[in-house]
Design an enzyme around this catalytic site. Structure first.
Site, PDB file in Angstrom:
ATOM      1  N   ASP A 264       0.884  -1.167   0.000  1.00 25.33           N
ATOM      2  CA  ASP A 264       0.000   0.000   0.000  1.00 25.33           C
ATOM      3  C   ASP A 264       0.921   1.216   0.000  1.00 25.33           C
ATOM      4  O   ASP A 264       1.552   1.522   1.015  1.00 25.33           O
ATOM      5  CB  ASP A 264      -0.892  -0.027   1.253  1.00 25.33           C
ATOM      6  CG  ASP A 264      -1.899   1.122   1.287  1.00 25.33           C
ATOM      7  OD1 ASP A 264      -1.759   2.082   0.510  1.00 25.33           O
ATOM      8  OD2 ASP A 264      -2.835   1.059   2.125  1.00 25.33           O
ATOM      9  N   ASP A 275      -3.111   6.640  -3.836  1.00 20.66           N
ATOM     10  CA  ASP A 275      -3.227   5.680  -2.735  1.00 20.66           C
ATOM     11  C   ASP A 275      -3.624   4.339  -3.336  1.00 20.66           C
ATOM     12  O   ASP A 275      -4.798   4.102  -3.608  1.00 20.66           O
ATOM     13  CB  ASP A 275      -4.294   6.202  -1.743  1.00 20.66           C
ATOM     14  CG  ASP A 275      -4.453   5.303  -0.526  1.00 20.66           C
ATOM     15  OD1 ASP A 275      -3.634   4.391  -0.351  1.00 20.66           O
ATOM     16  OD2 ASP A 275      -5.398   5.542   0.255  1.00 20.66           O
ATOM     17  N   HIS A 354     -12.152  -2.462   8.399  1.00 22.33           N
ATOM     18  CA  HIS A 354     -12.063  -1.039   8.027  1.00 22.33           C
ATOM     19  C   HIS A 354     -13.138  -0.648   7.016  1.00 22.33           C
ATOM     20  O   HIS A 354     -13.872  -1.497   6.506  1.00 22.33           O
ATOM     21  CB  HIS A 354     -10.652  -0.695   7.506  1.00 22.33           C
ATOM     22  CG  HIS A 354     -10.213  -1.498   6.316  1.00 22.33           C
ATOM     23  ND1 HIS A 354     -10.658  -1.250   5.049  1.00 22.33           N
ATOM     24  CD2 HIS A 354      -9.347  -2.549   6.218  1.00 22.33           C
ATOM     25  CE1 HIS A 354     -10.072  -2.099   4.212  1.00 22.33           C
ATOM     26  NE2 HIS A 354      -9.293  -2.907   4.892  1.00 22.33           N
ATOM     27  N   HIS A 358     -12.269   6.451   1.251  1.00 21.75           N
ATOM     28  CA  HIS A 358     -12.140   7.783   1.869  1.00 21.75           C
ATOM     29  C   HIS A 358     -11.829   8.793   0.766  1.00 21.75           C
ATOM     30  O   HIS A 358     -11.304   8.423  -0.283  1.00 21.75           O
ATOM     31  CB  HIS A 358     -11.024   7.774   2.923  1.00 21.75           C
ATOM     32  CG  HIS A 358      -9.711   7.224   2.424  1.00 21.75           C
ATOM     33  ND1 HIS A 358      -8.817   7.969   1.683  1.00 21.75           N
ATOM     34  CD2 HIS A 358      -9.162   5.982   2.515  1.00 21.75           C
ATOM     35  CE1 HIS A 358      -7.769   7.222   1.369  1.00 21.75           C
ATOM     36  NE2 HIS A 358      -7.959   6.006   1.845  1.00 21.75           N
ATOM     37  N   GLU A 390     -11.356   0.241  -1.444  1.00 22.33           N
ATOM     38  CA  GLU A 390     -10.292  -0.621  -0.936  1.00 22.33           C
ATOM     39  C   GLU A 390     -10.775  -1.710   0.014  1.00 22.33           C
ATOM     40  O   GLU A 390     -10.373  -1.753   1.179  1.00 22.33           O
ATOM     41  CB  GLU A 390      -9.244   0.235  -0.241  1.00 22.33           C
ATOM     42  CG  GLU A 390      -9.784   1.220   0.796  1.00 22.33           C
ATOM     43  CD  GLU A 390      -8.656   2.023   1.459  1.00 22.33           C
ATOM     44  OE1 GLU A 390      -7.749   1.391   2.012  1.00 22.33           O
ATOM     45  OE2 GLU A 390      -8.721   3.267   1.426  1.00 22.33           O
TER      46      GLU A 390
HETATM   47  N1  GLY Z   1      -2.919   4.165   2.677  1.00 20.22           N
HETATM   48  C1  GLY Z   1      -3.863   4.533   3.637  1.00 20.22           C
HETATM   49  C2  GLY Z   1      -5.203   4.069   3.295  1.00 20.22           C
HETATM   50  O1  GLY Z   1      -5.355   3.238   2.427  1.00 20.22           O
HETATM   51  O2  GLY Z   1      -6.182   4.547   3.813  1.00 20.22           O
HETATM   52 MN    MN Z   2      -6.770   4.358   1.252  1.00 23.40          MN
HETATM   53 MN    MN Z   3      -3.881   2.800   0.945  1.00 21.73          MN
END
Ligand code: GLY
Ligand code: MN
Ligand code: MN
Length: 442
Positions: A264, A275, A354, A358, A390
């Site tokens: 990541d 990201d 999670h 975002h 993600e």
């Molecule tokens: N790299 C931080 C996230 O994926 O939120």
């Molecule tokens: Mn992210």
């Molecule tokens: Mn990330």
């Protein structure tokens, strides 16, 4: 591809005009990020505060600015005057003249003389009914601003007014930063391209017996060699069970042929970051279990990406990820029961702890409200918004998953731009299909 001035002076001026129109009646005071000490007399590399840079374009510490919508010269920038000795040691400074000519400040004043700043704040406050200032970042600055408010109130005489209401400028700036302009999208696309290329190169370069930090170094080399300013956030290079640690940072394990690796990492280009997360086998091929888990996450990720269009919400996308992953957890014999009851009891949480995405922009977890009117009312997506998708599944050694799945962690992350008609995947250049990955690894 490094354009000379990706965010033009004109665009930054437009941002200031919009910001001023949103804070009418008030006054805003923003401070630059401090130059943080790493140890003794060694500093961390300097990175300006995103809001401060968004409005000013200034990359120097020890700076501040006042935005006063009621003034004919609403933008005052406080910078350090040029200093020959400092320039000898640390490089060229912008100085007061540069602040006016290069950044378009209406007024440039020295930040060295704290009285000048204090008097300017007091004067602006006396005409304003609100103060836009972010409390809680720096206690000393907070104390100073409270003291200046008390002084400004006293200066008004016996008016009976209370101290000024404090509003967080991040609220207004978050809304502005949430909808990206075409030049911001260009920066994000460049960051995405640089990052995609680095991930693809890492997939080719990785060999059993390498340490995770060798891949971390390769990613950083690719980023910088392609023109990225810095990392958007600390790279996660997590092999084997380390992939189950969501914010793994050590990157110091020796990788074996049997491992799956999760990377990541994102490059920052002109203060805009990508990201991306990808997973691939350290050997040539996925093991059957790794492939199963990977396909489950990929299914969820692709279906979620397909949902992205104006009018949808991140909450709907997350709910769909939860639904698909819960079905997949049943298929993988991790969970048993009806999908509805497993979702209701959040049985998936130990394996998918999670959220699904975002906002993305100058900060990897970018500013901007996620709700409309009430917290439970998720915000509808609009053209110009950029965010991540993600989903992941993580089977740590201590989890209750079947033994053959233990030690597998998978997340697949892309960056999505909402367009008028649907979406665009900014990070589509980096492979994510099993066959593509295995052919690169082969
Ligand atoms: N790299 C931080 C996230 O994926 O939120
Ligand atoms: Mn992210
Ligand atoms: Mn990330």
């Amino acid at each position: 591809m490094k354009s000379k001035e990706p965010i033009s002076l004109k665009e930054r001026h437009q941002r200031r005009t919009t910001f001023l129109s949103h804070i009418k009646g008030g006054v805003a005071v923003l401070f630059s990020a401090p130059h943080l000490i790493r140890n003794n007399d060694v500093h961390h590399a300097y990175r300006q505060d995103s809001n401060f840079f968004y409005l000013t374009g200034l990359e120097e510490p020890e700076s501040a600015c006042i935005f006063d919508p009621q003034s004919k010269k609403p933008f005052t920038l406080f910078v350090e005057p040029r200093d020959k000795v400092k320039e000898l040691w640390e490089g060229r400074m912008l100085g007061l003249e540069g602040a006016r000519e290069k950044l378009g400040a209406d007024t440039a004043l020295s930040s060295k003389d704290s009285n000048v700043f204090d008097e300017a704040v007091i004067e602006a406050l006396q005409k304003a009914d609100r103060l836009y200032y972010r409390v809680g970042v720096n206690p000393l600055q907070d104390q100073r601003m409270f003291f200046l408010m008390a002084r400004a109130a006293k200066k008004l005489g016996r008016t009976g007014r209370s101290l000024w209401t404090i509003c967080d400028p991040s609220e207004v700036l978050g809304e502005m930063r949430l909808i990206k302009t075409s030049s911001e999208i260009t920066c994000l696309q460049v960051a995405a391209n640089i990052t995609a290329q680095a991930h693809t190169e890492a997939m080719r370069y990785c060999k059993p017996g390498m340490y995770e930090f060798e891949l971390e170094a390769a990613l950083f080399h690719s980023f910088r060699a392609a023109g990225a300013g810095r990392l958007g956030y600390g790279s996660i290079v997590a092999s084997g069970e380390n992939a189950c640690v969501l914010h793994y940072v050590n990157n110091d394990r020796k990788m074996t042929e049997k491992d799956l690796i999760l990377i990541d990492a994102g490059a920052e280009f002109e203060y805009y970051t990508a990201d991306i997360t990808r997973c691939f086998p350290v050997g040539n091929r996925f093991s059957p279990e790794q492939r199963e888990v990977y396909q489950s996450v990929l299914l969820a990720q692709k279906e979620c990406v397909a949902m992205a269009r104006p009018g949808r919400t991140l909450k709907e996308i997350h709910s769909h990820a939860v639904e698909v992953l819960t079905e997949e957890l049943k298929r993988l014999k991790v969970l048993k029961g009806t999908t509805a009851s497993l979702i209701k009891s959040e049985a998936y949480r130990p394996y998918y702890p999670h959220g699904t995405g975002h906002w993305l922009g100058m900060d990897v977890h970018d500013l901007g409200r996620y709700y409309e009117e009430t917290y439970s009312n998720s915000r509808k997506l609009k053209a110009g918004m950029v965010f991540t998708i993600e989903p992941g599944l993580y089977f740590g050694a201590d989890s209750k998953a079947p033994a053959k799945l233990k030690g597998i962690g998978v997340r697949i992350e892309d960056d999505i731009l909402i367009t008028e008609k649907g979406h665009q995947v900014l990070t589509s250049a980096v492979p994510k299909e099993v066959e593509e990955i295995e052919s690169l690894r082969g």
